[in-house]
Design a protein around this motif. Sequence first.
Motif, PDB file in Angstrom:
ATOM      1  N   SER A 128       0.807  -1.223   0.000  1.00 42.43           N
ATOM      2  CA  SER A 128       0.000   0.000   0.000  1.00 42.43           C
ATOM      3  C   SER A 128       0.842   1.276   0.000  1.00 42.43           C
ATOM      4  O   SER A 128       0.302   2.364  -0.208  1.00 42.43           O
ATOM      5  CB  SER A 128      -0.924   0.019   1.217  1.00 42.43           C
ATOM      6  OG  SER A 128      -0.174   0.038   2.423  1.00 42.43           O
ATOM      7  N   GLY A 129       2.140   1.166   0.236  1.00 39.47           N
ATOM      8  CA  GLY A 129       2.995   2.343   0.311  1.00 39.47           C
ATOM      9  C   GLY A 129       3.739   2.611  -0.981  1.00 39.47           C
ATOM     10  O   GLY A 129       3.447   2.020  -2.036  1.00 39.47           O
ATOM     11  N   PRO A 130       4.749   3.495  -0.922  1.00 40.07           N
ATOM     12  CA  PRO A 130       5.576   3.757  -2.107  1.00 40.07           C
ATOM     13  C   PRO A 130       6.254   2.477  -2.591  1.00 40.07           C
ATOM     14  O   PRO A 130       6.693   1.648  -1.799  1.00 40.07           O
ATOM     15  CB  PRO A 130       6.606   4.772  -1.586  1.00 40.07           C
ATOM     16  CG  PRO A 130       5.975   5.382  -0.377  1.00 40.07           C
ATOM     17  CD  PRO A 130       5.137   4.304   0.235  1.00 40.07           C
ATOM     18  N   GLY A 131       6.320   2.322  -3.886  1.00 32.49           N
ATOM     19  CA  GLY A 131       6.915   1.129  -4.467  1.00 32.49           C
ATOM     20  C   GLY A 131       5.968  -0.041  -4.571  1.00 32.49           C
ATOM     21  O   GLY A 131       6.326  -1.090  -5.105  1.00 32.49           O
ATOM     22  N   GLY A 132       4.740   0.121  -4.078  1.00 31.03           N
ATOM     23  CA  GLY A 132       3.748  -0.949  -4.156  1.00 31.03           C
ATOM     24  C   GLY A 132       2.735  -0.703  -5.257  1.00 31.03           C
ATOM     25  O   GLY A 132       3.067  -0.186  -6.326  1.00 31.03           O
ATOM     26  N   ILE A 133       1.486  -1.080  -4.997  1.00 27.71           N
ATOM     27  CA  ILE A 133       0.406  -0.910  -5.963  1.00 27.71           C
ATOM     28  C   ILE A 133      -0.385   0.340  -5.575  1.00 27.71           C
ATOM     29  O   ILE A 133      -0.904   0.408  -4.450  1.00 27.71           O
ATOM     30  CB  ILE A 133      -0.525  -2.138  -5.983  1.00 27.71           C
ATOM     31  CG1 ILE A 133       0.270  -3.427  -6.213  1.00 27.71           C
ATOM     32  CG2 ILE A 133      -1.607  -1.977  -7.038  1.00 27.71           C
ATOM     33  CD1 ILE A 133       1.012  -3.485  -7.525  1.00 27.71           C
ATOM     34  N   PRO A 134      -0.515   1.321  -6.453  1.00 26.58           N
ATOM     35  CA  PRO A 134      -1.263   2.534  -6.100  1.00 26.58           C
ATOM     36  C   PRO A 134      -2.697   2.221  -5.685  1.00 26.58           C
ATOM     37  O   PRO A 134      -3.324   1.299  -6.228  1.00 26.58           O
ATOM     38  CB  PRO A 134      -1.219   3.366  -7.391  1.00 26.58           C
ATOM     39  CG  PRO A 134      -0.042   2.846  -8.149  1.00 26.58           C
ATOM     40  CD  PRO A 134       0.064   1.396  -7.811  1.00 26.58           C
TER      41      PRO A 134
ATOM     42  N   LEU B 279     -12.419  -0.788  -1.075  1.00 32.60           N
ATOM     43  CA  LEU B 279     -12.671   0.628  -0.801  1.00 32.60           C
ATOM     44  C   LEU B 279     -11.471   1.300  -0.150  1.00 32.60           C
ATOM     45  O   LEU B 279     -11.293   2.517  -0.256  1.00 32.60           O
ATOM     46  CB  LEU B 279     -13.900   0.777   0.095  1.00 32.60           C
ATOM     47  CG  LEU B 279     -15.218   0.271  -0.495  1.00 32.60           C
ATOM     48  CD1 LEU B 279     -16.322   0.330   0.561  1.00 32.60           C
ATOM     49  CD2 LEU B 279     -15.612   1.071  -1.721  1.00 32.60           C
ATOM     50  N   LEU B 280     -10.664   0.503   0.555  1.00 26.45           N
ATOM     51  CA  LEU B 280      -9.443   0.994   1.199  1.00 26.45           C
ATOM     52  C   LEU B 280      -9.737   2.105   2.209  1.00 26.45           C
ATOM     53  O   LEU B 280      -8.999   3.090   2.312  1.00 26.45           O
ATOM     54  CB  LEU B 280      -8.431   1.475   0.151  1.00 26.45           C
ATOM     55  CG  LEU B 280      -7.945   0.412  -0.831  1.00 26.45           C
ATOM     56  CD1 LEU B 280      -6.972   1.004  -1.832  1.00 26.45           C
ATOM     57  CD2 LEU B 280      -7.304  -0.756  -0.098  1.00 26.45           C
TER      58      LEU B 280
END
Length: 606
Positions: A270-276, A326-327
């Motif tokens: 969920s963070g930088p470098g992951g999946i937006p 929905l996050l």
Amino acid sequence: MTEATLLPLAVAIPLLGAALLAVAGRTLPRTGCDILATAAASTEVVCLALLWPHSGDLATADLGGWPARLGIVLAADPVGAGLALLVAVLVLAVVVYSWRYFDEPTGEHAGAFPALILLFEAGMVGFALTGDLFNAFVFFELMGAAAYALTGYRIEDPRPLHGALTFGIVTSFAAYCSLLGIGLLYARTGELNLARLGASLASHRTDALTVVAFTLICTALLVKAAAVPFHFWLPDAHAVAPTPVCMLMSGVMVELGVYGIARIYWTVFSGPGGIPHPAFRTAFTALGVLTALVGALMCWQQRHLKRLLAFSTVSHVGLFLVGVALLTPRGSAGTAVYVAAHGLVKAALFALTGILLDRYGSVDEHGLHGKARDLRLVGVLFVAGALALAGMPPFGTGLGKALTEDAAARWQPWLAAVFVAASAVTGAAALRAALRIFLGIGPVPRSRPDQEETTGEGEEPEIRSPQRDLPPAMTVVPAALLTLAVVIGVLPAVAAALAHGAAVFTDPARYAATVLALPNAADAGAPAPAAEWTATGVLLGLLSTGIAVVLATAAVHQRTPELTTQHPVARAVRTLRRLHSGRIGDYVAWLALGIAALCIAIAAQT
């Protein structure tokens, strides 16, 4: 007892119980094995009930004396610990339900079934509580291996063996994909601890390897969750597995797949470098809507009660996926409540279906028309379970549906209609069966030559002496499960605890700080969302329930419109049913197609 003691015990108790049953079952009589299994299952419930308050923020335990940055860690937040507690409650219910369910020979086979159930429990609890990606895979495979054996437990019948083989091959193929994804992620970061993986991935940019690794890791989880088009194994396995096994597979195993996707995304990707966030939200919302609608449509087409309930599970998994996608803490809170109540209700409905199989050697809705009029209590419980599936207040399923609907409508208002439609159709299918079987309402349905499905007639009873009196445990267990589902809906403390857990669950920085013992581990984080009934939620629950009652009543009186075989809708339904061919090659092909489609959908928005 501290969380450092309770967490390892939560995994060790069922493993120890399974080992004792495997050994002692060779000499203990059947009653002795039942007592030992019940004691182990009860102890596990107590252990996890004590652990849940400790997980108010996040409880951790470093195994083997190694710190989290170097060794294996167990981590329990309120959502993970609550799911593990649901596992324990359902396993205890299954053990009690099975006291006199099988006419099992004594001697070396007496402890086999409860030992496998406890092994199944160890895998599920370990998966819910682990903080390590590879160990999550190990526990997931332990869960799968026990589930294969339990599905094909009645080896004298070729149908369970075929169902177990299909289940095993499809999920094993998915497991290899997930292991490959774990390998790609490990090659990039050199980490397997979930918290450290998320921190390490933040130093890289999102690229094709990240997308492929995430998609492959999710493959086994989506297969276990039975999301479309990864779902084909589930109705085939449920149709032939022993009823107590179906109670666990639909009650909590598929939900663990949804939980795994949410856990891995929030803590790792969920963070930088992951999946937006937008890519995940769009892809998994679309997947959830497709799953909910296909599952509901297929559920309505069934007359085999186990397959009907299995497709109902598929539909509700779609709703859970939408809530996760929905996050938001509000969506996660609603999904947590929905999952807990749905697991109890679905286990109860399968238990009641097992009574029909016990009494009549059939689970065919048409063949059982009016035969169960004397099972009044069973009929009342079945109707209550059907209405709970439809989201009727005050059941916890209705509260979970209302909370998730509200969160979904805040993003896309049309999503509320999906929740109403899916819950109404699945509830209507179960209610239709109850009206026909327990009340004999309407004429006996005519079979049509284009119906390409197993009917449930000629099933071999799982109990060899159906002339006996119905064991009290077989009705007490589903009654207790439905009562607990009501408690979730009316006791504010339960929903509030899960809402607080959702706030913790959707705060990856807080998770990482606690697991890795960083200085800001005690930060309060975001406030818990509201988790209570609203006027809109009650009205939508009553709407879906009303639609379910209308659909079921129209169906039993055969007032629904008959479509010609050449009608486009009839052709589409017939095609959809033919896709559920029972051929392993077809299912693996759909699995491969699903992986490719999900990967493309995420990559296109990254």
